[in-house]
Design a protein around this motif. Structure first.
Motif, PDB file in Angstrom:
ATOM      1  N   ALA A 181       3.521 -20.410  13.918  1.00  0.00           N
ATOM      2  CA  ALA A 181       3.315 -21.214  15.129  1.00  0.00           C
ATOM      3  C   ALA A 181       4.659 -21.327  15.831  1.00  0.00           C
ATOM      4  O   ALA A 181       5.692 -20.921  15.299  1.00  0.00           O
ATOM      5  CB  ALA A 181       2.753 -22.584  14.779  1.00  0.00           C
ATOM      6  N   SER A 182       4.653 -21.899  17.012  1.00  0.00           N
ATOM      7  CA  SER A 182       5.905 -22.078  17.740  1.00  0.00           C
ATOM      8  C   SER A 182       6.748 -23.153  17.063  1.00  0.00           C
ATOM      9  O   SER A 182       6.237 -24.023  16.363  1.00  0.00           O
ATOM     10  CB  SER A 182       5.624 -22.470  19.192  1.00  0.00           C
ATOM     11  N   VAL A 183       8.043 -23.091  17.294  1.00  0.00           N
ATOM     12  CA  VAL A 183       8.948 -24.091  16.723  1.00  0.00           C
ATOM     13  C   VAL A 183       8.555 -25.489  17.186  1.00  0.00           C
ATOM     14  O   VAL A 183       8.505 -26.439  16.394  1.00  0.00           O
ATOM     15  CB  VAL A 183      10.407 -23.775  17.121  1.00  0.00           C
ATOM     16  N   ASP A 184       8.266 -25.635  18.478  1.00  0.00           N
ATOM     17  CA  ASP A 184       7.914 -26.947  19.018  1.00  0.00           C
ATOM     18  C   ASP A 184       6.641 -27.486  18.372  1.00  0.00           C
ATOM     19  O   ASP A 184       6.548 -28.679  18.069  1.00  0.00           O
ATOM     20  CB  ASP A 184       7.724 -26.869  20.534  1.00  0.00           C
ATOM     21  N   ARG A 185       5.649 -26.623  18.197  1.00  0.00           N
ATOM     22  CA  ARG A 185       4.392 -27.055  17.615  1.00  0.00           C
ATOM     23  C   ARG A 185       4.580 -27.546  16.181  1.00  0.00           C
ATOM     24  O   ARG A 185       4.083 -28.610  15.803  1.00  0.00           O
ATOM     25  CB  ARG A 185       3.382 -25.899  17.649  1.00  0.00           C
ATOM     26  N   ILE A 186       5.318 -26.783  15.389  1.00  0.00           N
ATOM     27  CA  ILE A 186       5.535 -27.170  13.992  1.00  0.00           C
ATOM     28  C   ILE A 186       6.366 -28.444  13.916  1.00  0.00           C
ATOM     29  O   ILE A 186       6.069 -29.347  13.118  1.00  0.00           O
ATOM     30  CB  ILE A 186       6.210 -26.024  13.228  1.00  0.00           C
ATOM     31  N   ALA A 187       7.397 -28.548  14.750  1.00  0.00           N
ATOM     32  CA  ALA A 187       8.226 -29.758  14.749  1.00  0.00           C
ATOM     33  C   ALA A 187       7.399 -30.985  15.099  1.00  0.00           C
ATOM     34  O   ALA A 187       7.561 -32.059  14.500  1.00  0.00           O
ATOM     35  CB  ALA A 187       9.381 -29.592  15.735  1.00  0.00           C
ATOM     36  N   ASP A 246      13.992 -30.375  11.808  1.00  0.00           N
ATOM     37  CA  ASP A 246      15.069 -29.755  12.573  1.00  0.00           C
ATOM     38  C   ASP A 246      14.592 -28.422  13.159  1.00  0.00           C
ATOM     39  O   ASP A 246      14.178 -27.515  12.433  1.00  0.00           O
ATOM     40  CB  ASP A 246      16.282 -29.526  11.668  1.00  0.00           C
ATOM     41  N   ARG A 247      14.646 -28.293  14.488  1.00  0.00           N
ATOM     42  CA  ARG A 247      14.112 -27.106  15.154  1.00  0.00           C
ATOM     43  C   ARG A 247      14.853 -25.826  14.786  1.00  0.00           C
ATOM     44  O   ARG A 247      14.255 -24.747  14.689  1.00  0.00           O
ATOM     45  CB  ARG A 247      14.113 -27.321  16.675  1.00  0.00           C
ATOM     46  N   ALA A 248      16.163 -25.926  14.594  1.00  0.00           N
ATOM     47  CA  ALA A 248      16.931 -24.737  14.226  1.00  0.00           C
ATOM     48  C   ALA A 248      16.502 -24.234  12.841  1.00  0.00           C
ATOM     49  O   ALA A 248      16.336 -23.020  12.630  1.00  0.00           O
ATOM     50  CB  ALA A 248      18.422 -25.057  14.236  1.00  0.00           C
ATOM     51  N   LEU A 249      16.308 -25.152  11.918  1.00  0.00           N
ATOM     52  CA  LEU A 249      15.896 -24.764  10.572  1.00  0.00           C
ATOM     53  C   LEU A 249      14.459 -24.235  10.570  1.00  0.00           C
ATOM     54  O   LEU A 249      14.127 -23.301   9.830  1.00  0.00           O
ATOM     55  CB  LEU A 249      16.028 -25.954   9.619  1.00  0.00           C
TER      56      LEU A 249
END
Length: 307
Positions: free
Chosen positions: A235-241, A262-265
């Motif tokens: 999934a997208s980083v934003d969605r998972i975060a 953490d979005r980078a991680l």
């Protein structure tokens, strides 16, 4: 002045952040709230001589096409006598709305139609038009059997077996049995592995799911399994975060969730997951904008090609 066009007012500057942006965001949220407040609500009555699942699916599919209206569902399952219908129809009379039904008994169906006509309410038999098409094409009458799709036949017990297998193999449990699975779903945390697995199990597909953890190798038994199709979910980083942040709201005090959200991680986790799937030739499905049902449908399509 006549004959002179007025210049449009200069647009206000839109800084990246600050009072102006917050005002716009507040106004947009207010607009959303206003839409919710002015949304039309209507009563949707679902009468079934079985579980009502077919009706609920049909009713919700239709209602979803009308964004400005919200259905208030009233479900009446296992209605098989006229006495039961009296209570149901009285309730409908007290909260008028759309009536959908799946009733095999023609006498009870006619009674529903008659009472709804007297109340001036729209009434639709969801299955009968479809059954009529089948009868015409097949040249044979329907059996008129209540709950025929819920018979405890071979297919039913196959689904139960698949559900048991899937629950036993959730989140990487019992790796020695991976070769008994029809399907294995892999993905990082919060990519909907478990609910997708359970949904597919209810379709009779033995499904295991395994979490991908950054830097941690997958079980060797999975890599050597020859029977199951392995599918990766991302999934997208934003969605998972966002999903992970919502999960943290229910955790105990003191839980350190900074790295988890953490979005980078998360980006590194996704990169690692993609590399694993590419290395082993496993197809990948992006679930960012997919419902569980849509993800399952995409997996079923992959299984058809894979076979």
């Amino acid at each position: 002045m006549a004959g002179v066009d007025k210049l449009p007012p200069s647009p206000l500057p839109k800084p990246a952040d600050g009072p102006y942006v917050r005002l716009i965001q507040h106004s947009q949220q207010g607009l959303v709230n206003l839409v919710e407040q002015t949304k039309n609500y209507f009563h949707l009555h679902l009468i079934s001589d079985s579980t009502g699942e077919t009706l609920m699916a049909a009713g919700r599919a239709a209602a979803a096409q009308f964004q400005s209206a919200q259905a208030l569902e009233h479900v009446y399952p296992l209605i098989r006598t006229r006495k039961q219908l009296f209570g149901v129809l009285d309730a409908i009379d007290g909260a008028p709305g759309i009536v959908l039904y799946t009733i095999v008994d023609p006498e009870l169906a006619s009674f529903i139609e008659l009472r709804c006509r007297d109340m001036g309410l729209p009434c639709v038999s969801v299955l009968q038009p479809v059954i009529n098409v089948f009868q015409t094409y097949l040249g044979a009458p329907s059996r008129g059997r209540v709950g025929a799709q819920h018979a405890m036949n071979e297919d039913y017990f196959r689904r139960i077996d698949a559900l048991n297998f899937t629950m036993d193999h959730d989140d990487g449990q019992l790796p020695p049995d991976f070769d008994e699975a029809d399907l294995v779903i892999v993905g990082i945390s919060r990519t909907s592995k478990t609910p997708t697995s359970i949904y597919l199990a209810n379709r009779g597909i033995k499904t295991a799911n395994i979490p991908i953890v950054y830097g941690v190798p997958l079980p060797e038994r999975l890599l050597t399994a020859s029977k199951p199709l392995v599918v990766g979910l991302i999934a997208s980083v934003d969605r998972i975060a966002q999903v992970r942040q919502n999960r943290l709201l229910g955790t105990t005090t003191g839980f350190q969730g900074e790295q988890y959200t953490d979005r980078a991680l998360i980006g590194e986790e996704l990169k690692y997951a993609r590399s694993l799937c590419t290395r082993h030739g496993w197809p990948v499905i992006d679930v960012s904008r997919r419902s569980i049902e849509e993800t399952a449908a995409a997996i079923l399509a992959l299984r058809t090609k894979w076979r």
